[in-house]
Design an enzyme around this catalytic site. Structure first.
Site, mmCIF file in Angstrom:
data_model
loop_
_atom_site.group_PDB
_atom_site.id
_atom_site.type_symbol
_atom_site.label_atom_id
_atom_site.label_comp_id
_atom_site.label_asym_id
_atom_site.label_seq_id
_atom_site.Cartn_x
_atom_site.Cartn_y
_atom_site.Cartn_z
ATOM 1 N N GLY A 269 0.847 -1.191 0.000
ATOM 2 C CA GLY A 269 0.000 0.000 0.000
ATOM 3 C C GLY A 269 0.877 1.232 0.000
ATOM 4 O O GLY A 269 0.625 2.209 -0.692
ATOM 5 N N GLU A 272 7.496 3.358 4.005
ATOM 6 C CA GLU A 272 7.894 4.492 4.846
ATOM 7 C C GLU A 272 9.325 4.977 4.648
ATOM 8 O O GLU A 272 9.912 5.519 5.583
ATOM 9 C CB GLU A 272 7.713 4.102 6.317
ATOM 10 C CG GLU A 272 8.691 3.037 6.835
ATOM 11 C CD GLU A 272 8.205 1.608 6.748
ATOM 12 O OE1 GLU A 272 8.750 0.755 7.460
ATOM 13 O OE2 GLU A 272 7.276 1.328 5.968
ATOM 14 N N GLU A 306 2.473 5.583 7.805
ATOM 15 C CA GLU A 306 3.831 5.718 7.254
ATOM 16 C C GLU A 306 4.626 6.786 8.010
ATOM 17 O O GLU A 306 5.831 6.656 8.204
ATOM 18 C CB GLU A 306 3.787 6.061 5.763
ATOM 19 C CG GLU A 306 3.042 5.047 4.895
ATOM 20 C CD GLU A 306 3.456 3.601 5.123
ATOM 21 O OE1 GLU A 306 4.651 3.345 5.381
ATOM 22 O OE2 GLU A 306 2.579 2.708 5.045
#
Length: 876
Positions: A269, A272, A306
Site C-alpha cells: 500500500g 515508509e 507511514e
C-alpha cells in the site's frame, strides 16, 4: 573449509567482523534500456581479524576487476546467487580499523516491483517509464552491494545521473545539480544513520504541492503531472500528523524534509522510506468528486501509519526481522491515535476493531505464527508482513496501553525513542523501558502474547455469588490448544460505572460478584435485567464464551441499548467465531443477530454485515434447502437501516452514514435482494450514458457494479462490456479498482473465466490482480480453481512477491468447504511448494477443513429450520 568462501553460505545473517559506516553511491538509471550502472565507495570498519569481506548482492553484475579494499585486491570474488551474498577473499588479513571498499556494478530496472524497478505511466497519451525503489525487506541488494540487514546502520550519500527533464528524489534534500546537455547530475545531502531497507530513489516526471510543519519542516506531495489537486488532503494529514507525533514521541521529526509520492505500480500500500515515502496511487490521492468516503479514510490512515514509522522504525529500528511487529503493529496502532485526533467524527477507535477482528480470525488457525517469528532466510521475511504482525501487533499494543493507562504509556514510549534513537532495538528492549516507567510486570505479561501463537477464549459462568472464569487456547477448528496467557480481564455489571480489572494468571479464577450485582438492584427488583460484560470495549485480544444465563442477559442489554458500540461488536464477532468453532449453534447466532435489527451505527453494522455474508455463504453448501430463507432473514435484518438511508446522499449527513449506505447496498446486492439489484442496474444505465449524473456518486458505484454483474451471463453480457468500457475510459485508479472488484462476481462461470483471463492482459497492472481475485462469485469457485491449476507456472513467474502470490492461493482456495477439495488441492501442490506461499497454502487448506466441519455441525442442528421460520415471522 575455514579458508573457503563457501563457509558463508546458508547463514541467516551476515558475519559481524566488518560493518559499513558510510556509503557513497553513484547511480545512473537508463529508463529506455531499463538498466542501471553504479559505483559504490563504502567506508567499512573491520573489527576482528579476517581475510574475507561478506555482504549482500542479488541480480547485480559486479565488475570483479574494479573491486578494491584500500590497496588490497581480492584474490577471489565469489557471488552466491542463492544466498544473495558476495564474498571477497584476500591473501592476507585485513588491518583492524576503517577502510574504503570500492566497486562498479550494473543491474536491471526490473518489472517485479522490488529492488530498483520500472513503473509505467502515461504522459501526453504515450507510455513512459519511471525508475523507483522498494527495498523492504531485503531488496536494497538488488540496487547496490550492501550489508542488507537492519542492524547495520550507516550514513548514505547519493549521487544520481538522470535525464535533465526529470525529477529525481531521494531520502535527503538536493545539495546541488549540474546539467550537461541531456543529462544532469544530482548530489544529495548525507543522511543520518539509517538501515538499507529505508533508502529510496524515484526518477520520473512529477509535479508537487508543498506546505510546512509548525517547526518549519518542508512537506511535499508529488503526483503525476496534472494530479496535484488530488494530493491536498494527504498533504494536510501529513503536516498535522508530523506535528502530533513530534509531541507524542517528545522528539522532533529527524530529517530536513519529507516527500510523499504516488507510484502507479506498487506492490504494497505504501512504504515508509526515510524522508521519501512511496504510495500506490489509491493510498495517497483523494479527489472530492471521484473518491469515496472509504477512500478518504484509507488515505488518512495510510499517511498516518507511514509517518509514524519516521520515528518508530526509521529513527529506532528493529534489530532483526523477528521484531518486525514492533514496526508494523506500533505504526498501525498509533495511526489510529493520530486519525482519531484529526477526525474525531469518524469514530476511529471503534473502527480499529476491524484490525483486531482480522488478527483474531487469522490467529485462531493452527497454521498461524507467533508475533515474534524466527527468520532464517531472506526469502521468509515477506511472508510475515501479515495480519499477525500488523493487526494482532496493534491490538496487543492497545491492550497494553489500556492496562497501563495512556499517560504512563506515552511517557515510556518517549523514553524508548530517546534511548534507542539512530540505533536498533528488540522487543525486550521496549518491555524493559515500559516496565521501568510503570512498575508493572510488562515483560512477563507481554511475552505470553508475542512469543506464543494464538490467544485464549475465556469461559464465563455464574455459580452462586461467583463469576467463574477459565481460559483455553481458542482454535477455529474447535480443538483446544495448550497455550496459557496472562490476561488483562476487565468486567462491568449492569452499567459502565462499576468496573473491575485484574490479571488472570492461571487456568481458572473467579470474581466475587455479590456486591457487584447488589449495587445494580438496590430497589429490590429481580436480577433478570442484570448483565455482565467481560473485555470492556474489546481492549483485550481474546474471546469470551458466556454461559446461557449470561448470554441471555447480554441479548437483553443489546435490545435495551445499554451497551457501547465496541461491546456490541465484540459480542457479535465472538459469537460468530464460536459458532464456526462449533462451540455454539448457528441457531443461537441467528437469534443473537436478530437483536441488532434496529441498529443504525456504521461501525457496528460493518461487523454485522460481514457475519451475515459469511452465514449466507456457508448455508449455500450446508443447508441448500434453507439458503433462500436464511438469505431473506439476513435481508430483513439489514433492510430497515438501508431503507432509511436510500441510494441518494443527503445534505449534511455524517461521513459514517455515507460509508454505511455503501456497506448496506453492497450487502443487499450480495444477498440477492431483488429491489436493490434492480435499482442498482437502473442507476447504472443512467450513469453509463451520463458519467456526470448525480444518481451514482462514487460511494454507491460499487453496489451498482455488483448488481449489474449479478445479471450478466454469456447470453446477456452487455453489462460486463459496459463495465470494461468504464474501466478503459477512466484514468482514476480508485474507479479502476471498483470495476476490477466487480468483474469476477457474475454467477456465470464463463464470465468469471473471462474476468480471470483479463488479469493476464497488459490492461491490468500486476499490483491490481487481487481486486479480481477477491471478487470471485461462489458459483465461480470451481472454474477459478481449474484456471489456477492450468496457469500456475505463468502465475508463479509473473507475481513473484510473497504477498501477491499468496493472494491467488487465499482467494481461490479458501472459499471451498469440503475435505475432498482440500485433499485435491494438497495433491496438486505436492512438489510445487515454495517458501513465499507455503504459509498461505497451509492456512487456506485449514480454512477449507474448518468450513467442512462447521457444515457437518450445522446439518446436525435439530431446530435450525424451525428457528429460521420463527425469526422470519418475527416470533422470536
Amino acid at each position: 573449509m575455514a579458508d573457503s568462501s563457501a563457509q558463508f553460505r546458508g547463514q541467516a545473517r551476515l558475519p559481524r567482523f566488518a560493518a559499513p559506516l558510510r556509503y557513497d553511491l553513484r547511480l545512473r538509471p537508463d529508463l529506455a534500456a531499463c538498466t542501471f550502472t553504479g559505483a559504490a565507495a563504502v567506508t567499512v570498519a573491520v573489527s576482528a581479524p579476517t581475510r574475507f569481506l561478506v555482504f549482500n548482492a542479488a541480480e547485480l553484475e559486479v565488475d570483479r576487476a574494479s573491486v578494491r579494499f584500500q590497496d588490497f585486491v581480492p584474490s577471489e570474488v565469489a557471488q552466491f546467487e542463492e544466498d544473495e551474498i558476495l564474498v571477497l577473499r584476500f591473501d592476507r588479513e585485513l588491518p583492524i580499523g576503517e577502510g574504503v571498499l570500492t566497486m562498479d556494478f550494473t543491474g536491471t530496472l526490473n518489472d517485479q516491483m522490488r529492488g530498483f524497478y520500472r513503473s509505467k505511466y502515461m504522459y501526453n497519451g504515450e507510455s513512459r517509464n519511471m525508475a523507483v525503489t522498494q527495498f523492504e525487506a531485503a531488496d536494497a541488494r538488488r540496487c547496490f552491494p550492501c550489508w542488507d540487514d537492519p542492524a547495520f546502520k550507516a550514513k548514505f550519500k547519493l549521487t544520481l545521473e538522470v535525464p535533465s527533464d526529470l525529477v529525481a528524489l531521494s531520502n535527503m534534500p538536493v545539495v546541488k545539480e549540474t546539467v550537461s546537455g541531456p543529462t544532469k547530475t544530482v548530489y544529495y545531502e548525507e543522511s543520518p544513520l539509517m538501515s538499507t531497507y529505508l533508502v529510496a530513489i524515484v526518477v520520473g516526471l512529477f509535479e508537487y504541492i508543498e506546505s510546512s510543519t509548525s517547526e518549519g519542516t518542508k512537506v511535499r506531495v508529488y503526483t503525476q503531472v496534472g494530479k496535484t489537486n488530488q494530493g491536498k488532503f494527504a498533504l494536510d494529514v501529513a503536516v498535522k500528523s508530523l506535528d502530533l507525533y513530534k509531541d507524542y514521541f517528545a522528539t522532533p521529526y529527524p530529517l530536513p524534509k519529507l516527500d510523499m509520492i504516488a507510484i502507479p505500480d506498487f506492490a504494497a500500500g505504501a512504504m515508509e522510506n526515510y524522508g521519501l515515502v512511496t504510495y500506490r496511487e489509491t493510498a495517497l490521492l483523494y479527489d472530492e468528486l471521484l473518491s469515496s468516503a472509504s477512500n478518504k479514510q484509507q488515505v488518512a490512515i495510510t499517511v498516518a501509519h507511514e509517518l509514524a514509522h519516521q520515528w518508530f522504525g526509521n529513527l529506532v529500528t528493529m534489530e532483526w526481522w523477528t521484531h518486525l511487529w514492533l514496526n508494523e503493529g506500533f505504526a498501525s496502532w498509533v495511526s489510529y491515535l493520530a486519525v482519531e485526533s484529526l477526525f474525531p467524527e469518524w469514530n476511529n477507535w471503534t473502527q480499529f476493531l476491524d484490525e483486531t477482528t482480522s488478527g483474531l480470525r487469522l490467529d485462531a488457525l493452527a497454521e498461524s505464527h507467533p508475533i515474534e517469528v524466527e527468520v532464517n532466510h531472506a526469502s521468509e521475511i515477506d511472508a510475515i508482513f501479515d495480519s499477525i504482525s500488523y493487526d494482532k501487533g496493534a491490538s496487543v499494543i492497545r491492550m497494553l496501553q489500556s492496562y497501563l493507562g495512556a499517560e504512563r504509556f506515552q511517557k515510556a514510549l518517549a523514553s524508548y525513542i530517546k534511548k534507542y534513537a539512530y540505533s536498533n532495538a528488540k522487543t525486550e528492549d521496549l518491555w524493559a523501558v515500559l516496565e521501568e516507567e510503570s512498575g508493572e510486570p510488562v515483560k512477563d505479561l507481554m511475552t505470553t502474547w508475542t512469543k506464543q501463537q494464538g490467544y485464549p477464549v475465556i469461559y464465563a459462568k455464574i455459580n452462586g455469588h461467583d463469576l467463574e472464569l477459565e481460559q483455553a487456547q481458542f482454535l477455529s477448528d474447535g480443538s483446544s490448544g495448550s497455550g496459557m496467557w496472562i490476561v488483562p480481564i476487565t468486567s462491568c455489571c449492569g452499567s459502565y460505572d462499576t468496573q473491575k480489572k485484574f490479571l488472570l494468571k492461571d487456568k481458572t479464577d473467579k470474581i466475587h460478584i455479590k456486591e457487584f450485582i447488589a449495587s445494580q438492584s438496590s430497589d429490590g427488583e429481580k436480577n433478570q435485567n442484570i448483565w455482565i460484560k467481560l473485555n470492556i470495549d474489546q481492549t483485550g485480544f481474546y474471546r469470551v464464551k458466556y454461559d446461557d444465563e449470561l448470554a441471555a442477559g447480554l441479548v437483553n442489554a443489546i435490545k435495551a441499548k445499554k451497551l457501547s458500540l465496541m461491546d456490541k461488536i465484540g459480542i457479535v464477532e465472538d459469537s460468530y467465531a464460536l459458532s464456526v468453532a462449533r462451540k455454539q449453534t448457528l441457531t443461537s447466532l441467528l437469534r443473537l443477530l436478530n437483536a441488532y435489527h434496529d441498529e443504525s451505527d456504521y461501525t457496528v453494522l460493518s461487523h454485522v454485515t460481514s457475519v451475515c455474508l459469511s452465514i449466507s455463504k456457508i448455508s449455500v453448501d450446508a443447508t441448500p434447502d434453507l439458503n433462500k430463507d436464511i438469505k431473506q432473514l439476513l435481508i430483513n435484518l439489514l433492510l430497515p437501516a438501508a431503507m432509511k438511508l436510500g441510494w441518494d446522499p443527503k445534505d449534511g449527513e455524517s461521513h459514517l452514514d455515507v460509508m454505511l449506505r455503501s456497506l448496506l447496498l453492497i450487502a443487499l446486492v450480495r444477498l440477492g435482494h431483488n429491489e436493490t439489484v434492480n435499482e442498482g442496474v437502473r442507476r447504472f444505465h443512467i450513469f453509463f450514458e451520463d458519467r456526470k449524473t448525480s444518481l451514482l456518486p462514487p460511494d454507491t458505484r460499487k453496489a451498482a457494479y455488483l448488481a449489474v454483474m449479478r445479471t450478466v451471463s454469456t447470453s446477456n453480457r452487455s453489462g460486463y462490456d459496459a463495465l470494461l468500457k468504464i474501466y478503459r475510459e477512466t484514468a482514476e485508479p480508485q474507479e479502476k479498482s471498483r470495476v476490477l472488484g466487480s468483474l469476477s462476481s457474475s454467477p456465470d462461470k464463463d464470465i468469471v473465466l473471462e474476468a480471470l483471463n483479463f488479469m493476464f492482459t497488459d490492461e491490468v497492472r500486476n499490483q491490481d490482480s487481487y481486486y479480481i481475485l477477491g471478487g470471485i462469485s461462489l458459483e465461480g469457485r470451481e472454474v477459478a480453481w481449474t484456471w489456477l491449476k492450468k496457469n500456475w507456472d505463468h502465475v508463479l513467474k509473473t507475481w513473484k512477491s510473497s504477498s501477491l502470490i499468496s493472494d491467488f492461493i487465499n482467494s481461490i482456495i479458501s472459499p471451498f468447504t469440503s475435505e475432498e477439495k482440500a485433499a485435491e488441492v494438497s495433491e496438486f501442490f505436492a512438489g510445487r511448494i515454495k517458501p513465499s506461499f507455503e504459509r498461505a497454502l497451509k492456512q487456506s487448506l485449514e480454512r477449507v477443513r474448518i468450513s467442512a466441519r462447521w457444515i457437518e455441525s450445522i446439518r446436525s442442528e435439530p431446530s435450525l429450520g424451525q428457528a429460521v421460520q420463527e425469526l422470519l415471522q418475527g416470533e422470536a
